[in-house]
Design a protein around this motif. Structure first.
Motif, short mmCIF file in Angstrom:
data_model
loop_
_atom_site.label_atom_id
_atom_site.label_comp_id
_atom_site.label_asym_id
_atom_site.label_seq_id
_atom_site.Cartn_x
_atom_site.Cartn_y
_atom_site.Cartn_z
N GLN A 50 6.11 -36.79 -40.76
CA GLN A 50 6.51 -35.97 -41.91
C GLN A 50 7.87 -36.37 -42.48
OE1 GLN A 50 4.33 -33.60 -42.98
NE2 GLN A 50 5.60 -33.21 -44.76
N ASP A 58 1.41 -36.43 -54.09
CA ASP A 58 1.88 -35.10 -54.46
C ASP A 58 3.30 -34.85 -53.97
OD1 ASP A 58 -0.48 -34.67 -55.71
OD2 ASP A 58 -1.40 -33.52 -54.09
N MET A 59 3.66 -35.47 -52.85
CA MET A 59 5.05 -35.34 -52.38
C MET A 59 6.01 -36.04 -53.34
SD MET A 59 4.92 -35.70 -48.24
CE MET A 59 6.65 -35.31 -47.98
N ASN A 93 1.73 -42.24 -43.74
CA ASN A 93 0.71 -41.21 -43.99
C ASN A 93 -0.34 -41.24 -42.88
OD1 ASN A 93 -0.63 -39.22 -45.65
ND2 ASN A 93 -2.12 -40.81 -46.15
N PRO A 125 0.91 -38.22 -50.07
CA PRO A 125 2.17 -38.82 -50.53
C PRO A 125 2.35 -38.76 -52.04
CG PRO A 125 0.72 -40.50 -49.59
CD PRO A 125 0.11 -39.18 -49.29
N ASP A 164 8.67 -37.95 -46.13
CA ASP A 164 9.53 -37.23 -47.07
C ASP A 164 10.62 -38.16 -47.61
OD1 ASP A 164 10.50 -34.88 -48.40
OD2 ASP A 164 12.12 -34.83 -46.94
N CYS A 205 9.15 -40.85 -49.96
CA CYS A 205 8.73 -40.28 -51.25
C CYS A 205 9.94 -39.97 -52.12
CB CYS A 205 7.88 -39.03 -51.05
SG CYS A 205 6.27 -39.42 -50.35
N TYR A 229 9.15 -28.51 -44.05
CA TYR A 229 9.57 -29.46 -45.07
C TYR A 229 9.20 -28.96 -46.44
CZ TYR A 229 11.71 -33.21 -42.69
OH TYR A 229 12.60 -33.94 -42.00
N THR A 230 10.09 -29.11 -47.36
CA THR A 230 9.78 -28.74 -48.73
C THR A 230 10.42 -29.76 -49.65
OG1 THR A 230 10.21 -27.18 -50.49
CG2 THR A 230 11.73 -27.13 -48.63
N ASN A 231 9.70 -30.06 -50.71
CA ASN A 231 10.24 -30.99 -51.69
C ASN A 231 11.19 -30.32 -52.66
OD1 ASN A 231 9.23 -33.56 -51.20
ND2 ASN A 231 7.20 -32.92 -51.84
#
Lengths: 179, 204
Positions: free
Chosen positions: A130, B16-17, A125, B14, A134, A137, A93-95
Motif C-alpha cells: 500500500q 484511481d489512486m 499492485n 492504481p 501510494d 501514484c 491511507y487516503t489520497n
C-alpha cells in the motif's frame, strides 16, 4: 501481592539484529533476501508465506518464486520495504492528504523514467504494498501539474480519440480465433 | 519492441489512486485528453481539492472563482452576440450557449468531483434564480456535499430570491447549515436563526 509473569524480555534492538529472512526469486531468476518485518509490507507475499507455512527454520530453504515481477523492480521493492519496515502503521491511507511531501529518500528511489515507474506500479499492485503504491501514484500525479492536455497525452502515453477509434476498427477487422 | 506504457493500461486501483491525488484543475485537463479517460473520470468521480466556489455577476459577465488549498482560478463567462465568451488564464474561446447556462453547466461538472467543498458564495446574482440552476443543473453535485459543509448565499439584491434558495438548499438534506447574508437586516436575522451552530457562525 501481584506476581510478575515469567515472560522473557526481548529487546527491540535484539529482534532487529536477528531477523527472520525469506528468499524471493524474481521472474528473471534473481534471488533476493528480505526480512520478516519488510516482507510483511506486501500483503500478497505475507499471505503466501503464511499459507506455505514458512518458518524461521525453513524459510531460507524454500525460496518464493514471484513470476510477475522482474529483478529490477524486485530490487526497488525490497529496498523500499527494508527502509520502511519499522514505520508506524498508518491508520488508513487516503489520497486526500494533499499536503503530503514525499520523503527525500523515497523521491530519489522513485526518480526513474516513466516506463520503469509504470512497471513498478504494476508490480506493487500485484504484491499489494500500500505505501509504495501510494508513493508511486503521487509521483505520477505530480507530473500532471500545470500541464496542457497535449503534454499530458505524451507524459501518460494516452492515445488520441482518433487513434483509439483506429485501434478498435483494426481489432474488429482482424479475424477471430475461428477466422 | 514493446509498446510504451500508458496510464490507460493501469489496473483500476492504481489508476484511481493517481486520479484521486490530482487537483481539480488537473482532473479537468485530463478529461480533455481522451474519451476513454473522460468516461472513466466521469464514472469514478475522483475527489478534487476545491474548497470554495464564489460566483458573482455584473451587467455582461458572470464570474466563477474557484479556490483550492493552494490556488485561485477565475473563469469569466461574458455575453457575446448570441452566445458567450469563456475566459480563463488569459485564454478566450467562444461557445454557443447562453453565458449563465454555460457557467452552471461547467459548475456542475466541477461539483461532480468535489465532495469536500466548504463554501459556495453567490454575490449580487440578480435577474435569475440560482435555486433553479442549483436544483436542475447542479443538483447531483450539491447533493454530494457532506454534512460538514456549509453554504453562504450572499445576495446583495432582491431578497425574495432567498426563499427559493433556502427551499432548494433544504432539499439538499445532507447540508447542515444555510447562512444567508443580506443587506436587509430582518432577513439576515431570520437566516441567522436558521443556523443552529453558533460556533460555525463565528468562523465566518
Amino acid at each position: 501481592m501481584s506476581v510478575e509473569p515469567e515472560v522473557p524480555i526481548v529487546q527491540v534492538e535484539e529482534v532487529r539484529e536477528n531477523p527472520v529472512l525469506y528468499k524471493i526469486i524474481s521472474s528473471d531468476n534473481h534471488v533476493f533476501t528480505i526480512s520478516e518485518h519488510a516482507v510483511k509490507l506486501s500483503k500478497t507475499l505475507w499471505d503466501l508465506i503464511t499459507n506455505l507455512g514458512l518458518t524461521a527454520e525453513n524459510a531460507l530453504d524454500n525460496p518464493i518464486p514471484v513470476e510477475n515481477v522482474n529483478g529490477k523492480n524486485m530490487e526497488t521493492i525490497v529496498q523500499f520495504c527494508e527502509r520502511h519496515k519499522y514505520d508506524e502503521e498508518e491508520p488508513e491511507y487516503t489520497n486526500y492528504i494533499r499536503e503530503f511531501v514525499l520523503p527525500e529518500w523515497d523521491r530519489q528511489l522513485l526518480s526513474i523514467d516513466n516506463e520503469e515507474l509504470f512497471q513498478l506500479i504494476l508490480a506493487t499492485n500485484y504484491l499489494d504494498i500500500q505505501k509504495l503504491m501510494d508513493y508511486c501514484c503521487r509521483v505520477i500525479g505530480d507530473m500532471a501539474k500545470d500541464k496542457t492536455p497535449e503534454e499530458l497525452r505524451i507524459i501518460y502515453g494516452i492515445p488520441t480519440d482518433a487513434e483509439d477509434d483506429a485501434l478498435e476498427r483494426s481489432a474488429s477487422d482482424s479475424p477471430g480465433p475461428s477466422g | 519492441m514493446s509498446e510504451p506504457p500508458s496510464l490507460l493500461d493501469m489496473p483500476d486501483i492504481p489508476l484511481d489512486m493517481i486520479l484521486g491525488g490530482l487537483g481539480f484543475k488537473e482532473i479537468q485537463v485530463l478529461r480533455k485528453v481522451n474519451r476513454n479517460l473522460r468516461e472513466h473520470i466521469d464514472d469514478t468521480q475522483p475527489e478534487g481539492d476545491l474548497t470554495t466556489i464564489t460566483m458573482h455577476q455584473d451587467d455582461k459577465s458572470f464570474y466563477v472563482e474557484l479556490q483550492s488549498n493552494n490556488s485561485t482560478y477565475t473563469v469569466e463567462y461574458k455575453k457575446k452576440d448570441s452566445g458567450c465568451q469563456v475566459k480563463h488564464a488569459g485564454k478566450k474561446h467562444k461557445v454557443s450557449a447562453d453565458y449563465i447556462t454555460r457557467a452552471f453547466k461547467d459548475l456542475q461538472l466541477l461539483l461532480n468531483h468535489q465532495h469536500n467543498i466548504r463554501f459556495v458564495f453567490l454575490h449580487g446574482i440578480r435577474g435569475l434564480s440560482p435555486a433553479k440552476y442549483f436544483t436542475k443543473e447542479c443538483g447531483i453535485g450539491i447533493l454530494r456535499v457532506d454534512r460538514r459543509s456549509a453554504f453562504t448565499l450572499n445576495l446583495c439584491r432582491d431578497y425574495r430570491q432567498i426563499w427559493p434558495l433556502i427551499e432548494a438548499v433544504e432539499k439538499m438534506t445532507k447540508v447542515d447549515h444555510v447562512y444567508v447574508k443580506q443587506d436587509v437586516s430582518r432577513i439576515a436575522e431570520f437566516v441567522l436563526d436558521y443556523v443552529s451552530d453558533a460556533n460555525w457562525k463565528s468562523k465566518l
